[in-house]
Design a protein around this motif. Structure first.
Motif, PDB file in Angstrom:
ATOM      1  N   ILE A 183       3.373  13.754   8.331  1.00 57.44           N
ATOM      2  CA  ILE A 183       4.341  12.855   7.789  1.00 57.44           C
ATOM      3  C   ILE A 183       3.531  11.740   8.645  1.00 57.44           C
ATOM      4  CG2 ILE A 183       6.057  11.866   6.741  1.00 57.44           C
ATOM      5  CD1 ILE A 183       6.518  15.198   6.193  1.00 57.44           C
ATOM      6  N   ASN A 184       4.492  11.818  10.029  1.00 54.78           N
ATOM      7  CA  ASN A 184       4.404  10.686  10.860  1.00 54.78           C
ATOM      8  C   ASN A 184       3.535   9.647  11.365  1.00 54.78           C
ATOM      9  OD1 ASN A 184       6.729  11.579  11.565  1.00 54.78           O
ATOM     10  ND2 ASN A 184       6.375  12.742  13.588  1.00 54.78           N
ATOM     11  N   ARG A 185       2.066  10.566  10.709  1.00 57.72           N
ATOM     12  CA  ARG A 185       0.332  10.022  10.528  1.00 57.72           C
ATOM     13  C   ARG A 185       0.680   8.719   9.771  1.00 57.72           C
ATOM     14  NH1 ARG A 185      -4.158  13.432  10.670  1.00 57.72           N
ATOM     15  NH2 ARG A 185      -2.855  14.917  10.022  1.00 57.72           N
ATOM     16  N   HIS A 186       1.619   9.322   8.864  1.00 64.17           N
ATOM     17  CA  HIS A 186       1.383   8.481   7.446  1.00 64.17           C
ATOM     18  C   HIS A 186       2.507   7.367   7.406  1.00 64.17           C
ATOM     19  CE1 HIS A 186      -2.352   9.856   6.822  1.00 64.17           C
ATOM     20  NE2 HIS A 186      -1.811  11.034   6.277  1.00 64.17           N
ATOM     21  N   PHE A 239      12.435  14.747   3.251  1.00 65.88           N
ATOM     22  CA  PHE A 239      12.189  15.936   4.442  1.00 65.88           C
ATOM     23  C   PHE A 239      11.613  15.235   5.858  1.00 65.88           C
ATOM     24  CE2 PHE A 239       8.805  18.135   7.135  1.00 65.88           C
ATOM     25  CZ  PHE A 239       9.292  19.218   6.237  1.00 65.88           C
ATOM     26  N   HIS A 240      11.287  14.338   5.985  1.00 65.67           N
ATOM     27  CA  HIS A 240      11.237  13.341   7.203  1.00 65.67           C
ATOM     28  C   HIS A 240      12.203  12.890   7.912  1.00 65.67           C
ATOM     29  CE1 HIS A 240       9.174  10.494   9.984  1.00 65.67           C
ATOM     30  NE2 HIS A 240      10.309   9.703   9.350  1.00 65.67           N
ATOM     31  N   LEU A 241      13.533  12.538   6.578  1.00 63.20           N
ATOM     32  CA  LEU A 241      14.595  11.961   7.479  1.00 63.20           C
ATOM     33  C   LEU A 241      15.554  12.674   7.337  1.00 63.20           C
ATOM     34  CD1 LEU A 241      14.984   8.271   4.791  1.00 63.20           C
ATOM     35  CD2 LEU A 241      14.330   8.946   7.395  1.00 63.20           C
ATOM     36  N   ILE A 263      -0.075  14.017   1.963  1.00 60.25           N
ATOM     37  CA  ILE A 263      -0.267  15.262   3.412  1.00 60.25           C
ATOM     38  C   ILE A 263      -0.549  16.906   3.148  1.00 60.25           C
ATOM     39  CG2 ILE A 263       2.159  15.639   4.565  1.00 60.25           C
ATOM     40  CD1 ILE A 263       2.052  12.656   4.363  1.00 60.25           C
ATOM     41  N   TYR A 264      -0.513  17.141   2.138  1.00 60.63           N
ATOM     42  CA  TYR A 264      -1.224  18.224   1.641  1.00 60.63           C
ATOM     43  C   TYR A 264      -2.534  18.120   1.796  1.00 60.63           C
ATOM     44  CZ  TYR A 264      -1.889  23.076  -0.392  1.00 60.63           C
ATOM     45  OH  TYR A 264      -2.058  24.181  -1.375  1.00 60.63           O
ATOM     46  N   LEU A 265      -3.383  17.502   1.526  1.00 63.45           N
ATOM     47  CA  LEU A 265      -4.774  17.350   1.418  1.00 63.45           C
ATOM     48  C   LEU A 265      -5.040  17.188   2.652  1.00 63.45           C
ATOM     49  CD1 LEU A 265      -5.372  15.155  -0.912  1.00 63.45           C
ATOM     50  CD2 LEU A 265      -5.906  17.619  -0.787  1.00 63.45           C
ATOM     51  N   ASP A 266      -4.402  16.664   3.659  1.00 63.53           N
ATOM     52  CA  ASP A 266      -4.546  16.834   5.825  1.00 63.53           C
ATOM     53  C   ASP A 266      -4.353  17.621   6.026  1.00 63.53           C
ATOM     54  OD1 ASP A 266      -5.382  13.874   4.915  1.00 63.53           O
ATOM     55  OD2 ASP A 266      -3.299  13.405   6.011  1.00 63.53           O
ATOM     56  N   LEU A 267      -3.183  19.021   5.424  1.00 64.70           N
ATOM     57  CA  LEU A 267      -2.824  19.916   6.230  1.00 64.70           C
ATOM     58  C   LEU A 267      -3.650  21.141   5.847  1.00 64.70           C
ATOM     59  CD1 LEU A 267       0.975  19.620   6.047  1.00 64.70           C
ATOM     60  CD2 LEU A 267      -0.488  20.141   8.377  1.00 64.70           C
ATOM     61  N   GLU A 268      -4.595  20.876   4.661  1.00 66.90           N
ATOM     62  CA  GLU A 268      -5.476  22.019   4.204  1.00 66.90           C
ATOM     63  C   GLU A 268      -6.074  22.409   4.822  1.00 66.90           C
ATOM     64  OE1 GLU A 268      -6.147  21.412  -0.795  1.00 66.90           O
ATOM     65  OE2 GLU A 268      -7.916  20.498   1.076  1.00 66.90           O
ATOM     66  N   LEU A 272       1.103  -1.225   0.257  1.00 68.95           N
ATOM     67  CA  LEU A 272      -0.079   0.412   0.362  1.00 68.95           C
ATOM     68  C   LEU A 272       0.423   1.173   0.250  1.00 68.95           C
ATOM     69  CD1 LEU A 272      -2.954   1.688  -0.298  1.00 68.95           C
ATOM     70  CD2 LEU A 272      -2.431   1.484   2.912  1.00 68.95           C
ATOM     71  N   ARG A 273       0.938   2.322  -1.101  1.00 73.70           N
ATOM     72  CA  ARG A 273       1.213   3.334  -0.637  1.00 73.70           C
ATOM     73  C   ARG A 273       0.112   4.803  -1.049  1.00 73.70           C
ATOM     74  NH1 ARG A 273       6.783   2.138  -0.519  1.00 73.70           N
ATOM     75  NH2 ARG A 273       7.217  -0.270  -1.728  1.00 73.70           N
ATOM     76  N   LEU A 274       1.301   5.915   0.051  1.00 69.79           N
ATOM     77  CA  LEU A 274       0.614   6.362   0.078  1.00 69.79           C
ATOM     78  C   LEU A 274       0.822   7.830  -0.548  1.00 69.79           C
ATOM     79  CD1 LEU A 274      -1.253   9.021   2.339  1.00 69.79           C
ATOM     80  CD2 LEU A 274       1.505   9.290   2.916  1.00 69.79           C
TER      81      LEU A 274
END
Length: 118
Positions: free
Chosen positions: A111-114, A85-87, A53-58, A46-48
């Protein structure tokens, strides 16, 4: 088609019994490239989508400046950018100069949620 298969078999047999170091290195590099490229498309995990991420932060974008929104769009343009970015910023204490500290924390939390789907 039959002639093409015969040609492939003949080349394979020739390279097997009379190896050439340059050709062998070229073959292994090309093989690794193809395996990596096919792996990207045929992976069944399963890929994200990066824009998730952008949609979650809208809803929180009212607190972001124009520069921060532009930087967020660049980050969420691809999964590789999100991973980098995460790393770089979320897993370390390093600060991203383009984000306010609170906004960076929001992005990292999203990002950590996903993170398992990246």
């Amino acid at each position: 088609m039959k002639k093409l298969l015969i040609l492939i078999v003949a080349v394979a047999l020739y390279l097997h019994f009379y190896p050439n170091e340059t050709l062998t290195n070229f073959y292994h590099k090309q093989k690794q490239f193809l395996v990596n490229e096919f792996g990207k498309f045929s992976d069944t995990k399963l890929r994200l989508k990066a824009n998730k991420i952008y949609l979650d932060l809208e809803n929180d974008l009212a607190n972001f400046s124009e520069k921060e929104i532009k930087h967020l769009k660049e980050i969420t343009a691809s999964r590789d950018n999100v991973k980098a970015f995460h790393l770089t910023f979320c897993k370390t204490a390093q600060r991203d100069i383009d984000f306010h500290i609170n906004n960076q924390k929001k992005v990292c939390a999203t990002i950590n949620r996903h993170v398992k789907m990246l």
